[in-house]
Design a protein around this motif. Structure first.
Motif, PDB file in Angstrom:
ATOM      1  N   ALA A 133       0.834  -1.214   0.000  1.00 55.63           N
ATOM      2  CA  ALA A 133       0.000   0.000   0.000  1.00 55.63           C
ATOM      3  C   ALA A 133       0.866   1.260   0.000  1.00 55.63           C
ATOM      4  N   TRP A 134       1.942   1.251   0.793  1.00 53.54           N
ATOM      5  CA  TRP A 134       2.834   2.418   0.817  1.00 53.54           C
ATOM      6  C   TRP A 134       3.476   2.639  -0.544  1.00 53.54           C
ATOM      7  N   ALA A 135       3.871   1.554  -1.207  1.00 54.78           N
ATOM      8  CA  ALA A 135       4.482   1.678  -2.529  1.00 54.78           C
ATOM      9  C   ALA A 135       3.476   2.210  -3.540  1.00 54.78           C
ATOM     10  N   ALA A 136       2.224   1.720  -3.478  1.00 54.99           N
ATOM     11  CA  ALA A 136       1.194   2.201  -4.400  1.00 54.99           C
ATOM     12  C   ALA A 136       0.922   3.679  -4.187  1.00 54.99           C
ATOM     13  N   ALA A 137       0.881   4.091  -2.916  1.00 53.98           N
ATOM     14  CA  ALA A 137       0.639   5.503  -2.622  1.00 53.98           C
ATOM     15  C   ALA A 137       1.761   6.386  -3.147  1.00 53.98           C
TER      16      ALA A 137
END
Length: 462
Positions: free
Chosen positions: A204-208
């Motif tokens: 999720a952090w990478a997608a954000a």
């Protein structure tokens, strides 16, 4: 006494440095052990022939069939395409929306079925890479997902796993592969869901941040597909048989000592205790059934000949067992040195709780050697008898000693110099800098779970 303690610490430090640099432990373990012996005032040649080699021979005698048969079974499962079929089925069932759990569970099914960790990494990687690419998840997270499925809970926590880390404690605590099942299942669940939570947060952090799978990666794989792969039923059957036969021979009324009456064995082999050997016998028979079934179903489909597969498996099994046996020989020398009593006191003073003390000792030695089986073997060779006596005094079942020791071996073993970690990164074409932080996070989760279980396991049911 300070010199004797320093000799042991120096030998351990050198062994850790050797393992970290990838030098052959089979060569340097005896040299480190003899250095400690010489500094402690023991004669060198008797220390080598009567101490070191006795430890090596005992380990090889007890576990060589398991290393060899495990390597052969894993090679057959891989060469037949069964590993690729099982991984593809797990990934298809969950799909790109659940790419990370799909990769983790594919590795878990193969490992719990008796396939070696290295074979699992080779088998899961091509399909996992395709799934991560379709889901646009950073490839740098893929090694941690494979490690979570193959190097953690299915290796040493789930009751009945035929991996060597779950079999070694049976020799010291007179248990079987299903020891402390409740604790093992709780630990496995905590590690699985904790690891999945971490990896999903990282996704999720990478997608954000707008980070996707990426481009220009090295060693992008091509998955095996098409008519050369077996059906799912044929692929899974050998794994199911390994687990079923191991269970039948270990835990049911049809136990192996009924097939081979104890009185008959003791008459022909006075030095053999069937009840101590039965856990290893059960896995030997189970893996043999798995190999035979795989050959019967898939011999014509194998990408390489049976003789080539056997040669490759043997070539892989020999370094694995002799590296671990050399670490056991190292432990045999160390426990005979004058300074060992002082060091043992320090380790045992970590906690009066025998399970916590054991967990710390096994975890530390697995980290030092970069090997779960090596650290576990050294710790139990050196202090297994004491832990068994202390557990009896504290009313702790030997089965709990087995499960905590087994799980602790799979904690800090995955430090950067661990052979499986190095191989996994090489397979995926990634570097320590890219992917190791998430592997280390999984390592910390596993270690924390083991220590928590060690503090509370004696109060758990079953």
């Amino acid at each position: 006494m300070a010199i004797e303690v320093g000799a042991i610490v120096l030998a351990l430090g050198l062994l850790m440095a050797v393992a970290y640099r990838g030098l052959p432990v089979i060569v340097f373990a005896p040299l480190c052990a003899l250095l400690a012996a010489a500094l402690s005032g023991l004669p060198l040649l008797p220390s080598y022939t009567d101490l070191f080699m006795t430890g090596v021979a005992g380990f090889v005698r007890a576990f060589f069939p398991l290393f060899l048969l495990g390597a052969v079974f894993g090679k057959m499962i891989d060469a037949s395409g069964s590993a690729a079929t099982i991984a593809a089925a797990m990934i298809r069932a969950l799909g790109p929306r659940h790419a990370i759990p799909a990769v983790v569970l594919a590795g878990a099914v193969l490992t719990y079925g008796g396939v070696s960790l290295f074979v699992v990494a080779f088998a899961v990687y091509p399909l996992g890479a395709a799934l991560f690419r379709d889901a646009d998840i950073p490839k740098r997270l893929l090694p941690a997902a494979i490690a979570l499925g193959a190097f953690t809970f299915t290796m040493d926590a789930l009751p009945g796993t035929p991996q060597i880390q779950n079999i070694i404690p049976t020799r010291f605590f007179k248990t079987d592969a299903y020891a402390a099942p409740v604790v093992g299942l709780i630990g496995a669940a905590l590690v699985l869901f904790g690891g999945l939570f971490w990896l999903d947060r990282r996704r999720a952090w990478a997608a954000a941040a707008g980070e996707g799978y990426g481009a220009g990666h090295l060693q992008e794989p091509e998955a095996r597909t098409g008519d050369d792969l077996p059906s799912l039923g044929a692929a899974v059957l050998p794994l199911i048989l390994v687990l079923a036969v191991n269970f039948v021979l270990s835990r049911t009324a049809w136990s192996i000592d009924l097939w081979y009456p104890e009185a008959s064995i003791r008459k022909a082999f006075p030095a053999t205790n069937p009840r101590d050997a039965a856990p290893s016998w059960a896995v030997i028979v189970a893996l043999s059934v798995g190999i035979t079934t795989t050959l019967a179903l898939h011999a014509r489909r194998m990408r390489v000949s049976v003789s080539a597969s056997l040669s490759a498996a043997t070539a892989g099994a020999l370094p694995a067992i002799f590296n671990t046996a050399s670490e056991v020989g190292f432990g045999t020398v160390i426990k005979s040195l004058p300074g060992f009593e002082v060091l043992r006191g320090w380790v045992l003073d970590v906690s009066r709780n025998v399970l916590l003390s054991e967990a710390v000792a096994v975890n530390a030695l697995a980290g030092v050697t970069g090997s779960a089986s090596g650290g576990l073997s050294i710790a139990l060779e050196v202090m297994g008898e004491y832990y068994l006596e202390a557990a009896r005094a504290q009313g702790v079942a030997p089965e709990l000693l087995h499960r905590i020791a087994s799980m602790a071996s799979g904690g800090m073993d995955t430090l950067p110099h661990n052979g499986a970690v190095i191989t996994l990164l090489a397979i995926t074409g990634l570097t320590h800098r890219q992917s190791y932080p998430d592997i280390f996070a999984i390592t910390l989760i596993k270690t924390a779970v083991v220590l928590a279980l060690a503090l509370s396991a004696a109060s758990l049911p079953g």
